[in-house]
Design a protein around this motif. Structure first.
Motif, PDB file in Angstrom:
ATOM      1  N   GLY A 166      86.187  67.710  24.220  1.00  0.00           N
ATOM      2  CA  GLY A 166      84.820  68.047  23.801  1.00  0.00           C
ATOM      3  C   GLY A 166      84.760  69.443  23.188  1.00  0.00           C
ATOM      4  O   GLY A 166      85.772  70.123  23.063  1.00  0.00           O
ATOM      5  N   ARG A 167      83.548  69.865  22.812  1.00  0.00           N
ATOM      6  CA  ARG A 167      83.403  71.160  22.112  1.00  0.00           C
ATOM      7  C   ARG A 167      83.682  72.314  23.076  1.00  0.00           C
ATOM      8  O   ARG A 167      83.159  72.360  24.180  1.00  0.00           O
ATOM      9  CB  ARG A 167      81.993  71.299  21.542  1.00  0.00           C
ATOM     10  CG  ARG A 167      81.773  70.386  20.353  1.00  0.00           C
ATOM     11  CD  ARG A 167      80.522  70.766  19.595  1.00  0.00           C
ATOM     12  NE  ARG A 167      80.773  71.883  18.697  1.00  0.00           N
ATOM     13  CZ  ARG A 167      79.814  72.618  18.150  1.00  0.00           C
ATOM     14  NH1 ARG A 167      78.560  72.383  18.438  1.00  0.00           N
ATOM     15  NH2 ARG A 167      80.102  73.597  17.328  1.00  0.00           N
ATOM     16  N   LEU A 168      84.539  73.232  22.656  1.00  0.00           N
ATOM     17  CA  LEU A 168      84.910  74.371  23.485  1.00  0.00           C
ATOM     18  C   LEU A 168      84.210  75.620  22.970  1.00  0.00           C
ATOM     19  O   LEU A 168      84.164  75.857  21.763  1.00  0.00           O
ATOM     20  CB  LEU A 168      86.425  74.624  23.415  1.00  0.00           C
ATOM     21  CG  LEU A 168      87.361  73.671  24.148  1.00  0.00           C
ATOM     22  CD1 LEU A 168      88.805  74.047  23.836  1.00  0.00           C
ATOM     23  CD2 LEU A 168      87.089  73.722  25.638  1.00  0.00           C
ATOM     24  N   GLN A 169      83.730  76.414  23.909  1.00  0.00           N
ATOM     25  CA  GLN A 169      83.109  77.692  23.559  1.00  0.00           C
ATOM     26  C   GLN A 169      84.100  78.577  22.789  1.00  0.00           C
ATOM     27  O   GLN A 169      83.736  79.272  21.842  1.00  0.00           O
ATOM     28  CB  GLN A 169      82.692  78.381  24.876  1.00  0.00           C
ATOM     29  CG  GLN A 169      81.816  79.590  24.712  1.00  0.00           C
ATOM     30  CD  GLN A 169      80.424  79.207  24.190  1.00  0.00           C
ATOM     31  OE1 GLN A 169      80.024  78.043  24.247  1.00  0.00           O
ATOM     32  NE2 GLN A 169      79.729  80.174  23.623  1.00  0.00           N
ATOM     33  N   SER A 170      85.381  78.512  23.193  1.00  0.00           N
ATOM     34  CA  SER A 170      86.390  79.405  22.597  1.00  0.00           C
ATOM     35  C   SER A 170      86.703  79.058  21.143  1.00  0.00           C
ATOM     36  O   SER A 170      87.425  79.788  20.475  1.00  0.00           O
ATOM     37  CB  SER A 170      87.677  79.354  23.414  1.00  0.00           C
ATOM     38  OG  SER A 170      88.184  78.031  23.413  1.00  0.00           O
ATOM     39  N   LEU A 171      86.174  77.940  20.631  1.00  0.00           N
ATOM     40  CA  LEU A 171      86.416  77.567  19.232  1.00  0.00           C
ATOM     41  C   LEU A 171      85.209  77.881  18.338  1.00  0.00           C
ATOM     42  O   LEU A 171      85.249  77.662  17.131  1.00  0.00           O
ATOM     43  CB  LEU A 171      86.734  76.073  19.119  1.00  0.00           C
ATOM     44  CG  LEU A 171      87.894  75.546  19.977  1.00  0.00           C
ATOM     45  CD1 LEU A 171      88.087  74.052  19.747  1.00  0.00           C
ATOM     46  CD2 LEU A 171      89.188  76.292  19.668  1.00  0.00           C
ATOM     47  N   GLN A 175      82.353  74.978  13.257  1.00  0.00           N
ATOM     48  CA  GLN A 175      80.963  75.288  12.910  1.00  0.00           C
ATOM     49  C   GLN A 175      80.091  74.040  13.025  1.00  0.00           C
ATOM     50  O   GLN A 175      79.103  73.885  12.315  1.00  0.00           O
ATOM     51  CB  GLN A 175      80.892  75.883  11.507  1.00  0.00           C
ATOM     52  CG  GLN A 175      81.633  77.220  11.462  1.00  0.00           C
ATOM     53  CD  GLN A 175      81.554  77.897  10.118  1.00  0.00           C
ATOM     54  OE1 GLN A 175      82.192  77.461   9.172  1.00  0.00           O
ATOM     55  NE2 GLN A 175      80.770  78.940  10.037  1.00  0.00           N
ATOM     56  N   GLY A 176      80.524  73.142  13.918  1.00  0.00           N
ATOM     57  CA  GLY A 176      79.734  71.937  14.168  1.00  0.00           C
ATOM     58  C   GLY A 176      80.430  70.672  13.711  1.00  0.00           C
ATOM     59  O   GLY A 176      80.001  69.569  14.041  1.00  0.00           O
ATOM     60  N   ASN A 177      81.491  70.821  12.927  1.00  0.00           N
ATOM     61  CA  ASN A 177      82.195  69.609  12.481  1.00  0.00           C
ATOM     62  C   ASN A 177      83.701  69.725  12.691  1.00  0.00           C
ATOM     63  O   ASN A 177      84.487  69.224  11.907  1.00  0.00           O
ATOM     64  CB  ASN A 177      81.866  69.301  11.013  1.00  0.00           C
ATOM     65  CG  ASN A 177      82.119  70.501  10.136  1.00  0.00           C
ATOM     66  OD1 ASN A 177      82.447  71.570  10.651  1.00  0.00           O
ATOM     67  ND2 ASN A 177      82.000  70.335   8.845  1.00  0.00           N
ATOM     68  N   GLY A 178      84.082  70.414  13.740  1.00  0.00           N
ATOM     69  CA  GLY A 178      85.502  70.477  14.100  1.00  0.00           C
ATOM     70  C   GLY A 178      86.184  71.720  13.555  1.00  0.00           C
ATOM     71  O   GLY A 178      85.600  72.489  12.787  1.00  0.00           O
ATOM     72  N   LEU A 179      87.438  71.884  13.966  1.00  0.00           N
ATOM     73  CA  LEU A 179      88.255  73.019  13.509  1.00  0.00           C
ATOM     74  C   LEU A 179      88.882  72.644  12.187  1.00  0.00           C
ATOM     75  O   LEU A 179      89.602  71.656  12.095  1.00  0.00           O
ATOM     76  CB  LEU A 179      89.408  73.250  14.482  1.00  0.00           C
ATOM     77  CG  LEU A 179      89.274  74.177  15.666  1.00  0.00           C
ATOM     78  CD1 LEU A 179      90.653  74.427  16.262  1.00  0.00           C
ATOM     79  CD2 LEU A 179      88.593  75.488  15.309  1.00  0.00           C
ATOM     80  N   ASP A 197      93.744  70.188  22.612  1.00  0.00           N
ATOM     81  CA  ASP A 197      94.377  68.883  22.479  1.00  0.00           C
ATOM     82  C   ASP A 197      93.740  68.238  21.237  1.00  0.00           C
ATOM     83  O   ASP A 197      92.638  67.675  21.324  1.00  0.00           O
ATOM     84  CB  ASP A 197      94.091  68.093  23.764  1.00  0.00           C
ATOM     85  CG  ASP A 197      94.737  66.735  23.719  1.00  0.00           C
ATOM     86  OD1 ASP A 197      95.485  66.465  22.768  1.00  0.00           O
ATOM     87  OD2 ASP A 197      94.458  65.941  24.638  1.00  0.00           O
ATOM     88  N   PRO A 198      94.376  68.367  20.047  1.00  0.00           N
ATOM     89  CA  PRO A 198      93.672  68.012  18.807  1.00  0.00           C
ATOM     90  C   PRO A 198      93.543  66.506  18.567  1.00  0.00           C
ATOM     91  O   PRO A 198      94.489  65.754  18.777  1.00  0.00           O
ATOM     92  CB  PRO A 198      94.552  68.648  17.724  1.00  0.00           C
ATOM     93  CG  PRO A 198      95.894  68.833  18.327  1.00  0.00           C
ATOM     94  CD  PRO A 198      95.738  68.875  19.817  1.00  0.00           C
ATOM     95  N   ILE A 199      92.369  66.119  18.121  1.00  0.00           N
ATOM     96  CA  ILE A 199      92.153  64.733  17.658  1.00  0.00           C
ATOM     97  C   ILE A 199      91.729  64.815  16.203  1.00  0.00           C
ATOM     98  O   ILE A 199      90.758  65.510  15.871  1.00  0.00           O
ATOM     99  CB  ILE A 199      91.019  64.047  18.430  1.00  0.00           C
ATOM    100  CG1 ILE A 199      91.325  64.002  19.917  1.00  0.00           C
ATOM    101  CG2 ILE A 199      90.772  62.645  17.897  1.00  0.00           C
ATOM    102  CD1 ILE A 199      90.237  63.289  20.682  1.00  0.00           C
ATOM    103  N   PHE A 200      92.447  64.106  15.350  1.00  0.00           N
ATOM    104  CA  PHE A 200      92.157  64.138  13.907  1.00  0.00           C
ATOM    105  C   PHE A 200      90.751  63.614  13.635  1.00  0.00           C
ATOM    106  O   PHE A 200      90.341  62.592  14.168  1.00  0.00           O
ATOM    107  CB  PHE A 200      93.190  63.283  13.170  1.00  0.00           C
ATOM    108  CG  PHE A 200      92.896  63.128  11.708  1.00  0.00           C
ATOM    109  CD1 PHE A 200      92.968  64.223  10.857  1.00  0.00           C
ATOM    110  CD2 PHE A 200      92.529  61.889  11.186  1.00  0.00           C
ATOM    111  CE1 PHE A 200      92.692  64.083   9.499  1.00  0.00           C
ATOM    112  CE2 PHE A 200      92.253  61.741   9.839  1.00  0.00           C
ATOM    113  CZ  PHE A 200      92.335  62.844   8.997  1.00  0.00           C
ATOM    114  N   ARG A 201      90.033  64.342  12.802  1.00  0.00           N
ATOM    115  CA  ARG A 201      88.675  63.938  12.456  1.00  0.00           C
ATOM    116  C   ARG A 201      88.596  63.468  11.008  1.00  0.00           C
ATOM    117  O   ARG A 201      88.213  62.353  10.723  1.00  0.00           O
ATOM    118  CB  ARG A 201      87.760  65.141  12.699  1.00  0.00           C
ATOM    119  CG  ARG A 201      86.322  64.892  12.480  1.00  0.00           C
ATOM    120  CD  ARG A 201      85.522  66.137  12.860  1.00  0.00           C
ATOM    121  NE  ARG A 201      84.132  65.918  12.597  1.00  0.00           N
ATOM    122  CZ  ARG A 201      83.151  66.272  13.420  1.00  0.00           C
ATOM    123  NH1 ARG A 201      83.403  66.868  14.553  1.00  0.00           N
ATOM    124  NH2 ARG A 201      81.901  66.040  13.088  1.00  0.00           N
TER     125      ARG A 201
END
Ligand SMILES: Cc1cc2nc3c(=O)[nH]c(=O)nc-3n(C[C@H](O)[C@H](O)[C@H](O)COP(=O)(O)OP(=O)(O)OC[C@H]3O[C@@H](n4cnc5c(N)ncnc54)[C@H](O)[C@@H]3O)c2cc1C
Length: 376
Positions: free
Chosen positions: A231-236, A259-263, A302-306
């Motif tokens: 899920g969304r992490l504060q550290s990102l 910024q709301g749509n992933g790294l 733990d990256p999941i491709f978006r």
């Protein structure tokens, strides 16, 4: 012969939209033409974000130019009442002797820029998502951040129009025929004439001035967005995660906070040669795995491709821009700020281009951007 326009701008992406705005603001009769409808996804200026930074590892020459660009982007934000930039700070990471760290420090020292030199422990403490090896250091500057390229282009075109610029979209320019006092511009729809022409056609630029045989290479570039499996992490988020470039071995990769749509993350300067008219937009599972493993190694996620998007760099052999008059035709100006780092400068380059058009003194040293370094 009386030309229809004072100036015609070919290509209304990052550079051309800024030129159009500045030239219209100066009261010139100006027409902009683009083969698509900018902002669009077919050139070099899409993908939601572009880094802007001052401690410029590439060369201190660029620092005054980017400082001018900051002011002009802020002006456009204010005039249009639209957000074009978010300040996140910027972290340039590598070993102490890496090109990135050394070059960033050189620019910062040369121009007296405020920066912090962080060791691996300080990096982890300040920015918990980053997992540097013990020999990694970082050059951190607070002024760096993110420009929103689509909003920048849309805004510049709207401001240009408000100042009386005309533009034609979905019209491809086929060729330029410079005469003594004007230039004839042949498009798929007919012929236009202008006293001066700016060619800011990005990846297609070389095709419009074939006589110069410019040594430009178009390279396919893929950018990726990933989520964290948990899920969304504060550290990102932008408050804890600056924009960064990271040099490891012979690889550079860079990225943006969530910024709301992933790294968003991508390799810098890799990319196979490409034809802008026939760009391979398919992203392979190998390409995704390669960047995924980089993220896994360098960030605590733990990256999941978006999703992914394909774009183009237009590289010069020395990675510096071309901003110059055509060597044989004084009424044609060529502006190619790419080599993977041109967006941030577009506002300043728009200003330079109007000064060239109006024959006004230029405030910057354009020697590194001359055409004769390739054609002499
Ligand atoms: C993946 C990626 C990441 C990047 N990251 C950064 C970054 O973080 N920071 C940064 O500063 N820079 C970055 N860059 C570089 C920057 O985006 C480019 O330097 C800049 O967008 C190039 O602008 P341009 O105006 O030259 O080209 P474009 O914006 O592509 O504009 C060219 C325009 O010309 C039009 N055109 C072409 N041929 C014709 C024709 N014959 N007739 C009419 N119209 C024509 C096209 O349709 C297009 O709209 C990145 C580039 C890429 C690809």
């Amino acid at each position: 012969m009386l030309a229809e326009y004072d100036v015609l701008v070919v290509g209304l992406g990052a550079t051309g939209s800024q030129a159009l705005y500045q030239i219209a603001k100066a009261g010139q009769r100006v027409l902009g033409i683009d083969r698509f409808t900018p902002p669009h996804i077919y050139g070099s200026s899409h993908g939601q974000s572009r880094i802007i930074r001052q401690a410029y590892y590439e060369s201190p020459v660029y620092v005054p130019l980017v400082q001018e660009a900051y002011g002009l982007w802020h002006d456009q934000e204010r005039i249009a009442g639209r957000k074009l930039f978010t300040q996140t700070g910027g972290l340039m990471l590598g070993t102490p002797d890496s090109i990135l760290v050394q070059g960033s420090r050189l620019s910062a020292e040369t121009h007296g820029l405020a920066y912090e030199y962080l060791d691996a422990h300080a990096i982890r403490t300040r920015f918990p998502a980053f997992q540097p090896t013990p020999d990694t250091v970082g050059v951190f500057e607070t002024a760096a951040g993110v420009l929103f390229p689509e909003a920048c282009i849309e805004t510049a075109l709207q401001l240009a129009q408000a100042h009386g610029a005309a533009y034609r979209l979905g019209e491809t320019v086929l060729s330029l025929s410079p005469k003594d006092n004007y230039v004839e511009i042949l498009t798929v729809n007919g012929t236009h004439t202008a006293r001066q022409v700016i060619v800011s056609a990005g990846a297609w630029l070389a095709q419009l001035v074939p006589e110069l045989a410019l040594p430009l290479t178009v390279a396919r570039q893929v950018v990726f967005w990933f989520d964290h499996a948990g899920g969304r992490l504060q550290s990102l988020q932008p408050d804890h995660f600056p924009i960064y470039i990271w040099e490891t071995g012979d690889t550079m990769f860079y990225g943006f906070p969530d910024q709301g749509n992933g790294l968003k993350v991508a390799f810098h300067h890799y990319g196979e040669p490409a034809d802008p008219n026939n760009l391979n937009r398919q992203v392979t599972s190998q390409e995704i795995s390669a960047i995924e493993s980089v993220i896994g190694r360098h960030f605590g996620i733990d990256p999941i491709f978006r999703e992914a998007s394909v774009c183009m760099y237009t590289n010069t052999p020395d990675m510096d821009f071309i901003i110059d008059r055509h060597p044989q035709h004084n009424n044609v100006i060529i502006a190619s700020p790419c080599s993977g780092h041109g967006f941030k400068f577009a506002s300043a380059i728009g200003k330079i281009l109007v000064d060239m058009i109006m024959d006004r003194p230029i405030d910057f040293d354009l020697t590194p951007f001359r055409i004769d370094r390739f054609t002499a």
